[in-house]
Design a protein around this motif. Structure first.
Motif, PDB file in Angstrom:
ATOM      1  N   LEU A  29       0.830  -1.200   0.000  1.00 21.36           N
ATOM      2  CA  LEU A  29       0.000   0.000   0.000  1.00 21.36           C
ATOM      3  C   LEU A  29       0.864   1.250   0.000  1.00 21.36           C
ATOM      4  N   CYS A  30       1.961   1.176   0.783  1.00 23.34           N
ATOM      5  CA  CYS A  30       2.868   2.323   0.814  1.00 23.34           C
ATOM      6  C   CYS A  30       3.482   2.565  -0.554  1.00 23.34           C
ATOM      7  N   ILE A  31       3.847   1.467  -1.227  1.00 16.81           N
ATOM      8  CA  ILE A  31       4.446   1.597  -2.549  1.00 16.81           C
ATOM      9  C   ILE A  31       3.447   2.212  -3.523  1.00 16.81           C
ATOM     10  N   THR A  32       2.201   1.730  -3.468  1.00 21.51           N
ATOM     11  CA  THR A  32       1.180   2.245  -4.373  1.00 21.51           C
ATOM     12  C   THR A  32       0.940   3.726  -4.143  1.00 21.51           C
ATOM     13  N   ALA A  33       1.004   4.108  -2.854  1.00 21.14           N
ATOM     14  CA  ALA A  33       0.697   5.486  -2.516  1.00 21.14           C
ATOM     15  C   ALA A  33       1.846   6.442  -2.786  1.00 21.14           C
ATOM     16  N   ALA A  34       3.051   5.908  -2.974  1.00 17.65           N
ATOM     17  CA  ALA A  34       4.203   6.791  -3.153  1.00 17.65           C
ATOM     18  C   ALA A  34       4.026   7.631  -4.412  1.00 17.65           C
ATOM     19  N   SER A  35       4.023   8.951  -4.238  1.00 17.25           N
ATOM     20  CA  SER A  35       3.670   9.834  -5.348  1.00 17.25           C
ATOM     21  C   SER A  35       4.709   9.818  -6.452  1.00 17.25           C
ATOM     22  N   HIS A  36       5.952   9.490  -6.107  1.00 19.36           N
ATOM     23  CA  HIS A  36       7.009   9.571  -7.109  1.00 19.36           C
ATOM     24  C   HIS A  36       7.293   8.229  -7.764  1.00 19.36           C
ATOM     25  N   ALA A  37       6.556   7.161  -7.397  1.00 17.32           N
ATOM     26  CA  ALA A  37       6.842   5.837  -7.949  1.00 17.32           C
ATOM     27  C   ALA A  37       6.703   5.861  -9.465  1.00 17.32           C
ATOM     28  N   ALA A  38       7.657   5.225 -10.130  1.00 17.89           N
ATOM     29  CA  ALA A  38       7.674   5.226 -11.597  1.00 17.89           C
ATOM     30  C   ALA A  38       7.721   3.800 -12.110  1.00 17.89           C
ATOM     31  N   GLU A  39       7.304   3.621 -13.353  1.00 17.54           N
ATOM     32  CA  GLU A  39       7.401   2.346 -14.047  1.00 17.54           C
ATOM     33  C   GLU A  39       8.287   2.528 -15.267  1.00 17.54           C
ATOM     34  N   TYR A  40       9.250   1.621 -15.398  1.00 18.53           N
ATOM     35  CA  TYR A  40      10.141   1.641 -16.551  1.00 18.53           C
ATOM     36  C   TYR A  40      10.024   0.308 -17.284  1.00 18.53           C
ATOM     37  N   TYR A  41      10.308   0.339 -18.582  1.00 19.94           N
ATOM     38  CA  TYR A  41      10.107  -0.837 -19.418  1.00 19.94           C
ATOM     39  C   TYR A  41      11.371  -1.137 -20.208  1.00 19.94           C
ATOM     40  N   VAL A  42      11.646  -2.442 -20.325  1.00 22.04           N
ATOM     41  CA  VAL A  42      12.790  -2.926 -21.089  1.00 22.04           C
ATOM     42  C   VAL A  42      12.278  -3.996 -22.044  1.00 22.04           C
ATOM     43  N   ALA A  43      12.803  -4.007 -23.261  1.00 16.67           N
ATOM     44  CA  ALA A  43      12.406  -5.014 -24.246  1.00 16.67           C
ATOM     45  C   ALA A  43      13.614  -5.378 -25.098  1.00 16.67           C
ATOM     46  N   PRO A  44      13.667  -6.614 -25.599  1.00 21.70           N
ATOM     47  CA  PRO A  44      14.810  -7.008 -26.434  1.00 21.70           C
ATOM     48  C   PRO A  44      14.980  -6.131 -27.670  1.00 21.70           C
ATOM     49  N   HIS A  45      13.895  -5.553 -28.166  1.00 25.15           N
ATOM     50  CA  HIS A  45      13.977  -4.701 -29.353  1.00 25.15           C
ATOM     51  C   HIS A  45      14.119  -3.223 -28.981  1.00 25.15           C
ATOM     52  N   GLY A  46      14.266  -2.925 -27.675  1.00 29.61           N
ATOM     53  CA  GLY A  46      14.306  -1.541 -27.227  1.00 29.61           C
ATOM     54  C   GLY A  46      15.623  -0.855 -27.547  1.00 29.61           C
ATOM     55  N   ASN A  47      15.724   0.395 -27.073  1.00 34.97           N
ATOM     56  CA  ASN A  47      16.913   1.205 -27.318  1.00 34.97           C
ATOM     57  C   ASN A  47      17.146   2.075 -26.089  1.00 34.97           C
ATOM     58  N   ASN A  48      18.383   2.118 -25.620  1.00 34.61           N
ATOM     59  CA  ASN A  48      18.665   2.907 -24.425  1.00 34.61           C
ATOM     60  C   ASN A  48      18.559   4.410 -24.659  1.00 34.61           C
ATOM     61  N   ASP A  49      18.382   4.827 -25.899  1.00 35.39           N
ATOM     62  CA  ASP A  49      18.125   6.243 -26.189  1.00 35.39           C
ATOM     63  C   ASP A  49      16.644   6.579 -26.075  1.00 35.39           C
ATOM     64  N   ARG A  66      19.601   1.511 -13.240  1.00 38.99           N
ATOM     65  CA  ARG A  66      20.314   2.721 -12.812  1.00 38.99           C
ATOM     66  C   ARG A  66      19.372   3.909 -12.688  1.00 38.99           C
ATOM     67  N   HIS A  67      18.228   3.838 -13.346  1.00 34.93           N
ATOM     68  CA  HIS A  67      17.245   4.916 -13.263  1.00 34.93           C
ATOM     69  C   HIS A  67      16.204   4.680 -12.168  1.00 34.93           C
ATOM     70  N   ALA A  68      16.132   3.461 -11.651  1.00 35.98           N
ATOM     71  CA  ALA A  68      15.070   3.109 -10.705  1.00 35.98           C
ATOM     72  C   ALA A  68      15.451   3.511  -9.287  1.00 35.98           C
ATOM     73  N   HIS A  69      14.471   4.065  -8.566  1.00 34.31           N
ATOM     74  CA  HIS A  69      14.642   4.444  -7.172  1.00 34.31           C
ATOM     75  C   HIS A  69      13.539   3.788  -6.338  1.00 34.31           C
ATOM     76  N   ALA A  70      13.566   4.044  -5.048  1.00 36.30           N
ATOM     77  CA  ALA A  70      12.618   3.409  -4.130  1.00 36.30           C
ATOM     78  C   ALA A  70      11.183   3.592  -4.620  1.00 36.30           C
ATOM     79  N   GLY A  71      10.447   2.493  -4.653  1.00 42.38           N
ATOM     80  CA  GLY A  71       9.065   2.503  -5.098  1.00 42.38           C
ATOM     81  C   GLY A  71       8.883   2.244  -6.577  1.00 42.38           C
ATOM     82  N   ASP A  72       9.963   2.251  -7.355  1.00 41.71           N
ATOM     83  CA  ASP A  72       9.871   2.086  -8.804  1.00 41.71           C
ATOM     84  C   ASP A  72       9.848   0.610  -9.198  1.00 41.71           C
ATOM     85  N   THR A  73       9.291   0.346 -10.375  1.00 41.50           N
ATOM     86  CA  THR A  73       9.245  -1.004 -10.936  1.00 41.50           C
ATOM     87  C   THR A  73       9.838  -0.992 -12.332  1.00 41.50           C
TER      88      THR A  73
END
Length: 511
Positions: A29-49, A66-73
């Motif tokens: 619940l705390c994680i869900t409520a964290a206002s700054h929580a972010a979601e990042y995505y990675v894929a085999p066809h992706g690009n770091n740019d 390296r971009h993920a912080h507390a509460g991020d997925t």
């Protein structure tokens, strides 16, 4: 001064797990409520740019972390990722965990094919001196070494807290180095620091299979580790120990804390663990345990199904002057293991032993399928003040029930109120006590002082040989209905929810 919490092994493990679940829910619940929580995505066809969004994913897992912080997925989309990753930072109590996981309903594989083990030891995922980290839903596979370096699936090391390894599938982690110089592990949790432990570790719902671990283990918890749970995992078809809890191996420099402790091993299925083709064991020795406590203490082992391994459950210590202590083994199904169902005590006079452990309300069924005269229960060296009560012990045609084949201590095991049976008949039973053989239960009881209130009778267990779910094959009542002693009605394996007024033998309540 902060004091370490101490888990009481006589407190039902279910209560402890329930409290943990409540705490985890609050954290979610705390994680869900964290206002700054972010979601990042990675894929085999992706690009770091790219932006790392669902529509524009990154390519590298390490880059995303390296971009993920507390509460991020960090979500991994379907496909294979040929990289070994290291968690660069911790989450936090205030803002929640950093989570690395699969995108829901997709298969993401971290594939070690072609990678070399760095720095002498490495996990495809490494969590070193980090806290509030969750690894979930990933396939982790195909990592090997040809030399003495150690490949691992997931490697947790150093110190830290609140680390969850959940619903991962780990396979094909291998050492190809022959003998005991070769080591590999599926999951390793190594508490290497003396100033702080690894604590609150949860290993749940994983499948760990097709490993070649040499002299190491499938799941290993070693050193300064406390308050851990290994629950609901499937560990199978590996060539050395399934689940191992270790102390006194020098993992942490301070001997006072170099002990994995205060843990629960519950609701796991462990099978086909055998060292017979492992070059670390001479001459095809079948000595790999399904669940092994090697010098750990204050642990509950309950409601596990342990079958078709070399040894079902083993409590011992490989280090002289030390012992596995205060372990409760209860309500487990231990059946059709190759060498022995349960082993306590060290393998030689100069190693450690087993002290103050309780083995209660378990069902042992036709162990020692190799007919090696190990039998159902083996007692070795330096065992003292252990208790064996309220168990069903159903032996195979050899009819070897309790096998204390050495003369090491006067009373290694206090045994009573058990139900013994063999299809070979009442007078076919084989017992050894202090290196002397007895072919009747009465003679053994008179000499040992044990099992004077135990019974011989058919518990109506149907054959488990080809049945994955042993619970479905036990009938509703035995021909004799014995009463247990000094044990409350615990939540047994296969418990049907009705209240029991009394307790009885084995891993089921009868009505």
């Amino acid at each position: 001064m902060q004091t370490e919490s101490r888990y009481n092994p006589r407190t039902p493990g279910l209560m402890r797990l329930a409290l943990k679940a409540v705490a985890a829910s609050v954290l979610c619940l705390c994680i869900t409520a964290a206002s700054h929580a972010a979601e990042y995505y990675v894929a085999p066809h992706g690009n770091n740019d790219n932006a790392g969004s669902q529509r524009a994913p990154w390519r590298s897992i390490e880059f995303a972390l390296r971009h993920a912080h507390a509460g991020d997925t960090v979500y991994l989309r379907a496909g294979r990722y040929r990289e070994a990753v290291r968690m660069p930072r911790s989450g936090s109590r205030e803002n929640g965990m950093i989570t690395l996981r699969n995108y829901p309903f997709e298969t993401a594989v971290i594939d070690g094919s072609g990678l070399r083990v760095a720095h002498g030891e490495q996990g495809l995922i490494t969590v070193a001196d980090r806290s509030y980290v969750r690894i979930q839903g990933l396939q982790i596979a195909n990592f090997h070494s040809d030399d003495e370096s150690v490949p691992m699936g997931i490697f947790v090391t150093g110190a830290g807290a609140h680390i969850e390894l959940i619903d991962n599938h780990i396979s094909a982690i291998e050492t190809r180095k022959s003998g005991c110089d070769g080591n590999a592990l599926g999951i390793a949790v190594y508490g290497r620091r003396s100033d702080a432990p690894l604590r609150d570790i949860r290993i749940a719902g994983n499948e760990v299979t097709r490993l070649k671990t040499g002299c190491s283990e499938s799941i290993s918890i070693n050193g300064n580790v406390t308050d851990f749970e290994v629950v609901g995992n499937a560990v199978h078809d590996n060539n050395n120990i399934g689940i191992d809890v270790i102390g006194h191996e020098g993992m942490a420099r301070d001997p006072a804390v170099d002990i994995a402790r205060n843990g629960v091993i519950a609701d796991n299925t462990v099978y086909n663990i055998t060292s017979s083709a492992n070059s670390a064991y001479p001459d095809g020795e079948m000595a790999a345990g399904g669940i092994y406590v090697d010098g750990g203490r204050d642990i509950v082992i309950e409601r596990n199904r342990v079958f078709a391994n070399d040894i079902g459950i083993e409590l011992a210590s490989e280090h002289g002057g030390h012992a596995t202590r205060d372990v409760v083994v209860r309500n487990n199904l231990i059946y059709n293991n190759r060498s022995v169902g349960l082993s306590i005590g060290g393998y030689a006079p100069d190693v450690g032993g087993t002290v103050d452990c309780r083995i209660v309300h378990n069902t042992f069924y036709k162990n020692d399928t190799a007919m090696s005269w190990g039998g159902e229960v083996v007692i070795q060296y330096n065992a003292r003040d252990n208790v064996f009560e309220n168990n069903i012990v159903y032996a195979n045609a050899q009819a070897v029930f309790i096998n204390y084949y050495v003369d090491s201590t006067t009373q290694p095991l206090s045994s009573d109120r058990n139900l013994f049976y063999t299809e070979a008949g009442r007078y076919a039973g084989q017992w050894q006590w202090r290196a002397k053989h007895y072919d009747d239960m009465g003679g053994y009881a008179r000499v040992s002082g044990n099992d004077r209130e135990s019974l011989f009778g058919h518990p109506r267990i149907a054959s488990a040989r080809y049945v994955p779910d042993f619970a479905l094959r036990q009938q509703t009542g035995p021909l004799v209905v014995p009463r247990g002693r000094n044990e409350r009605a615990l939540r047994d394996t296969g418990y049907n929810g009705r209240r029991a007024d009394t307790t009885d033998f084995g891993a089921y309540e009868y009505y």
